[in-house]
Design a protein around this motif. Structure first.
Motif, mmCIF file in Angstrom:
data_model
loop_
_atom_site.group_PDB
_atom_site.id
_atom_site.type_symbol
_atom_site.label_atom_id
_atom_site.label_comp_id
_atom_site.label_asym_id
_atom_site.label_seq_id
_atom_site.Cartn_x
_atom_site.Cartn_y
_atom_site.Cartn_z
ATOM 1 N N ASN A 1 12.078 5.904 32.109
ATOM 2 C CA ASN A 1 11.826 4.620 31.463
ATOM 3 C C ASN A 1 13.140 4.061 30.929
ATOM 4 N N PHE A 2 13.367 2.777 31.224
ATOM 5 C CA PHE A 2 14.534 2.064 30.713
ATOM 6 C C PHE A 2 14.029 0.858 29.933
ATOM 7 N N GLU A 3 14.463 0.718 28.694
ATOM 8 C CA GLU A 3 14.058 -0.413 27.875
ATOM 9 C C GLU A 3 15.066 -1.549 27.925
ATOM 10 N N THR A 4 16.343 -1.220 28.159
ATOM 11 C CA THR A 4 17.395 -2.237 28.181
ATOM 12 C C THR A 4 18.287 -2.026 29.396
ATOM 13 N N VAL A 5 18.998 -3.109 29.767
ATOM 14 C CA VAL A 5 19.924 -3.024 30.891
ATOM 15 C C VAL A 5 21.067 -2.065 30.577
ATOM 16 N N SER A 6 21.537 -2.080 29.342
ATOM 17 C CA SER A 6 22.640 -1.188 28.974
ATOM 18 C C SER A 6 22.245 0.275 29.092
ATOM 19 N N ALA A 7 20.999 0.594 28.748
ATOM 20 C CA ALA A 7 20.533 1.984 28.894
ATOM 21 C C ALA A 7 20.504 2.393 30.351
ATOM 22 N N MET A 8 20.118 1.475 31.233
ATOM 23 C CA MET A 8 20.109 1.787 32.655
ATOM 24 C C MET A 8 21.524 1.945 33.195
ATOM 25 N N ARG A 9 22.448 1.075 32.740
ATOM 26 C CA ARG A 9 23.811 1.125 33.261
ATOM 27 C C ARG A 9 24.528 2.418 32.888
ATOM 28 N N ARG A 10 24.139 3.022 31.784
ATOM 29 C CA ARG A 10 24.746 4.311 31.422
ATOM 30 C C ARG A 10 24.423 5.385 32.453
ATOM 31 N N GLN A 11 23.261 5.280 33.091
ATOM 32 C CA GLN A 11 22.859 6.275 34.081
ATOM 33 C C GLN A 11 23.081 5.798 35.509
ATOM 34 N N LEU A 12 23.508 4.557 35.677
ATOM 35 C CA LEU A 12 23.635 3.986 37.019
ATOM 36 C C LEU A 12 24.582 4.757 37.937
ATOM 37 N N PRO A 13 25.734 5.247 37.468
ATOM 38 C CA PRO A 13 26.608 5.998 38.384
ATOM 39 C C PRO A 13 25.911 7.196 39.024
ATOM 40 N N PHE A 14 25.105 7.900 38.261
ATOM 41 C CA PHE A 14 24.406 9.057 38.827
ATOM 42 C C PHE A 14 23.285 8.616 39.773
ATOM 43 N N LEU A 15 22.622 7.518 39.437
ATOM 44 C CA LEU A 15 21.569 7.010 40.322
ATOM 45 C C LEU A 15 22.156 6.553 41.648
ATOM 46 N N ARG A 16 23.320 5.911 41.625
ATOM 47 C CA ARG A 16 23.946 5.463 42.870
ATOM 48 C C ARG A 16 24.370 6.647 43.741
ATOM 49 N N ARG A 17 24.853 7.701 43.126
ATOM 50 C CA ARG A 17 25.221 8.889 43.909
ATOM 51 C C ARG A 17 24.005 9.516 44.554
ATOM 52 N N TYR B 1 12.421 -9.863 30.028
ATOM 53 C CA TYR B 1 13.446 -10.328 30.971
ATOM 54 C C TYR B 1 14.389 -9.187 31.344
ATOM 55 N N GLU B 2 14.728 -8.343 30.376
ATOM 56 C CA GLU B 2 15.628 -7.222 30.653
ATOM 57 C C GLU B 2 15.001 -6.242 31.639
ATOM 58 N N LYS B 3 13.690 -6.036 31.546
ATOM 59 C CA LYS B 3 13.015 -5.164 32.506
ATOM 60 C C LYS B 3 13.180 -5.707 33.927
ATOM 61 N N LYS B 4 13.015 -7.017 34.084
ATOM 62 C CA LYS B 4 13.167 -7.619 35.409
ATOM 63 C C LYS B 4 14.611 -7.540 35.878
ATOM 64 N N GLN B 5 15.563 -7.672 34.962
ATOM 65 C CA GLN B 5 16.964 -7.542 35.312
ATOM 66 C C GLN B 5 17.293 -6.133 35.800
ATOM 67 N N ILE B 6 16.670 -5.144 35.184
ATOM 68 C CA ILE B 6 16.878 -3.754 35.618
ATOM 69 C C ILE B 6 16.433 -3.588 37.062
ATOM 70 N N VAL B 7 15.268 -4.164 37.404
ATOM 71 C CA VAL B 7 14.764 -4.068 38.780
ATOM 72 C C VAL B 7 15.749 -4.705 39.756
ATOM 73 N N LYS B 8 16.242 -5.903 39.435
ATOM 74 C CA LYS B 8 17.162 -6.602 40.340
ATOM 75 C C LYS B 8 18.471 -5.844 40.508
ATOM 76 N N GLU B 9 18.995 -5.320 39.410
ATOM 77 C CA GLU B 9 20.287 -4.635 39.495
ATOM 78 C C GLU B 9 20.181 -3.337 40.285
ATOM 79 N N LEU B 10 19.089 -2.610 40.123
ATOM 80 C CA LEU B 10 18.910 -1.390 40.916
ATOM 81 C C LEU B 10 18.746 -1.715 42.397
ATOM 82 N N GLN B 11 18.025 -2.771 42.687
ATOM 83 C CA GLN B 11 17.835 -3.147 44.087
ATOM 84 C C GLN B 11 19.135 -3.601 44.737
ATOM 85 N N GLN B 12 20.065 -4.138 43.963
ATOM 86 C CA GLN B 12 21.357 -4.531 44.511
ATOM 87 C C GLN B 12 22.120 -3.345 45.088
ATOM 88 N N TYR B 13 21.871 -2.168 44.541
ATOM 89 C CA TYR B 13 22.539 -0.959 45.023
ATOM 90 C C TYR B 13 21.659 -0.159 45.991
#
Length: 448
Positions: free
Chosen positions: A349-365, A407-419
């Motif tokens: 679960n991610f509540e904010t975009v910043s919380a997701m971005r902290r884990q994004l490098p590992f998700l991309r790998r 809105y931040e939840k929807k932003q998380i979806v878009k940013e993850l889909q970009q990768y």
């Protein structure tokens, strides 16, 4: 002493004694009324004595039994029943109190029935546990009365039973049955139109409406053509099998939020159980990995007969302190333990975009080496707030803040889909159906 402990006085007796007290006070002013009141009191005492004899002259005048499954399904309505059998020779009104485990916090489990001589009845009710673990049931208390209902005799049966509450195996069986009969759409599972098909040929069969016309086998059709009719034959292809499917369950603090009594962690556990069963039914290999501040338990992907039982036991015994999640340890474990390209369903679960971005490098790998599907949750209480019109200035501020989180939840979806990371944003109660939908969609498109 045993007789006294099992003898209870009903409210009617106390009301009658209060009435006699008032009558005696009135008789003090009207002496002619005193003999009548005294006779009434004697008759009342005789009735109490007769009731006592009727209730206690039979040693085993009543029988009851609680029928409860050996295990309960977490988050589901589990059916239970109490079997009653009257051995008295008269009509017996009864009150049944079932001593439920303290986890339910229910004080309203009182059932009333009326049994004729030698009659049998069954009381049915349902319980919905919201936590996994062991639940201790107490006794079944049956209070038996005569038709006058002045006194009660208590019987106690089923002196204690421990029942384990497992992840939602009832939901698992329901999905399995509908999958076996090709009726998953009844639970909201969509039929996915295939963009293409795998190259694993299965058989040649007659054409049915909805088949891809590109799969028509003209040579086989020519052989089945006669003077009266032409039967189109098509090549049937089967889905690729034995693909590894892993459910990665986050047990960190972000999964502690409760919705309808269940934590997000328990929703994820129930959905993982159902999805693993569907994956094995579709001839894929199901596996499991739990993690929080450290790696928990891992079940290697397989589809042997005992795999579902192994996954069920691991999910049942999951415990957590809801600490901060370590995604670096998760990535390191997957890299060393899961060598074959797999479908990874990450329940978090991610509540904010910043919380997701902290884990994004590992998700991309992870997404580079596997097909990653991130499943996180929509706040249904927030959605209720946004759907209601604002009545004052305070509610306008609250709705504005709520819109920001939404809105931040929807932003998380878009940013993850970009990768190239697949995502599901779902309400907790729709988690299982949406997850199975996505799995079948990815499988139909040949992405796994």
């Amino acid at each position: 002493m045993k007789l006294i402990r099992s003898l209870y006085i009903s409210v009617r007796v106390w009301l009658a004694l209060a009435g006699f007290t008032v009558l005696f006070v009135v008789a003090f002013a009207l002496p002619l009324l005193l003999p009548v009141v005294q006779i009434g009191l004697v008759v009342f005492i005789l009735l109490l004595g007769i009731e006592t004899v009727l209730l206690f002259r039979v040693k085993d005048g009543f029988f009851a039994r609680r029928d409860v499954p050996d295990r309960l399904s977490n988050g589901d309505e589990n059916p239970l029943s109490i079997y009653l059998e009257n051995h008295y020779g008269f009509i017996t009104p009864v009150e049944v109190i079932d001593e439920l485990p303290p986890q339910f916090q229910r004080r309203d489990v009182l059932f009333k029935a009326r049994l004729k001589p030698r009659e049998k009845q069954v009381i049915r009710y349902e319980l919905r546990p919201v936590r996994r673990g062991e639940y201790n049931f107490g006794a079944v208390n049956v209070f038996v009365m005569t038709p006058l209902r002045l006194l009660k005799r208590r019987y106690q049966f089923e002196q204690g039973k421990t029942v384990a509450v497992y992840p939602s195996y009832l939901q698992m069986r329901q999905y399995e049955l509908l999958a076996a009969t090709n009726r998953l759409n009844e639970l909201g599972i969509k039929k996915i139109r295939r963009i293409g098909h795998s190259m694993e040929f299965e058989q040649i069969r007659p054409y049915t409406r909805g088949d891809d016309v590109r799969t028509v086998n003209w040579k086989a059709t020519a052989r089945r053509t006669d003077a009266q009719a032409t039967t189109l034959m098509v090549n049937s292809f089967q889905d690729e099998r034995s693909q590894p499917v892993y459910c990665l369950i986050d047990k960190g603090r972000v999964m502690q939020s409760p919705f309808e009594g269940l934590t997000l962690l328990d929703y994820a556990i129930n959905a993982s159980l159902v999805l693993s069963n569907i994956a094995i039914f579709k001839q894929d290999r199901a596996g499991l990995l739990t993690f929080s501040h450290k790696i928990g338990q891992m079940v290697a992907a397989d589809r042997k007969p005992g795999q579902m039982l192994r996954i069920l036991e691991v999910l049942y015994r999951q415990k957590t302190q809801f600490l901060e999640t370590d995604y670096e340890a998760l990535y390191a474990t997957i890299r060393t333990q899961i060598r074959q390209r797999s479908l990874l369903l990450l329940f978090t679960n991610f509540e904010t975009v910043s919380a997701m971005r902290r884990q994004l490098p590992f998700l991309r790998r992870l997404a580079k080496e596997h097909l990653l599907l991130v499943v996180f949750f929509e706040n249904t209480e927030l959605r209720t707030l946004l759907d209601e019109p604002a009545q004052n200035t305070e509610e306008i501020y609250l709705k504005t803040i709520g819109e920001k989180f939404s809105y931040e939840k929807k932003q998380i979806v878009k940013e993850l889909q970009q990768y190239g990371i697949q995502t599901i944003l779902t309400a907790p109660q729709n988690l299982t159906a949406n997850t199975v939908n996505k799995y079948l969609e990815l499988k139909a498109r040949g992405m796994i």
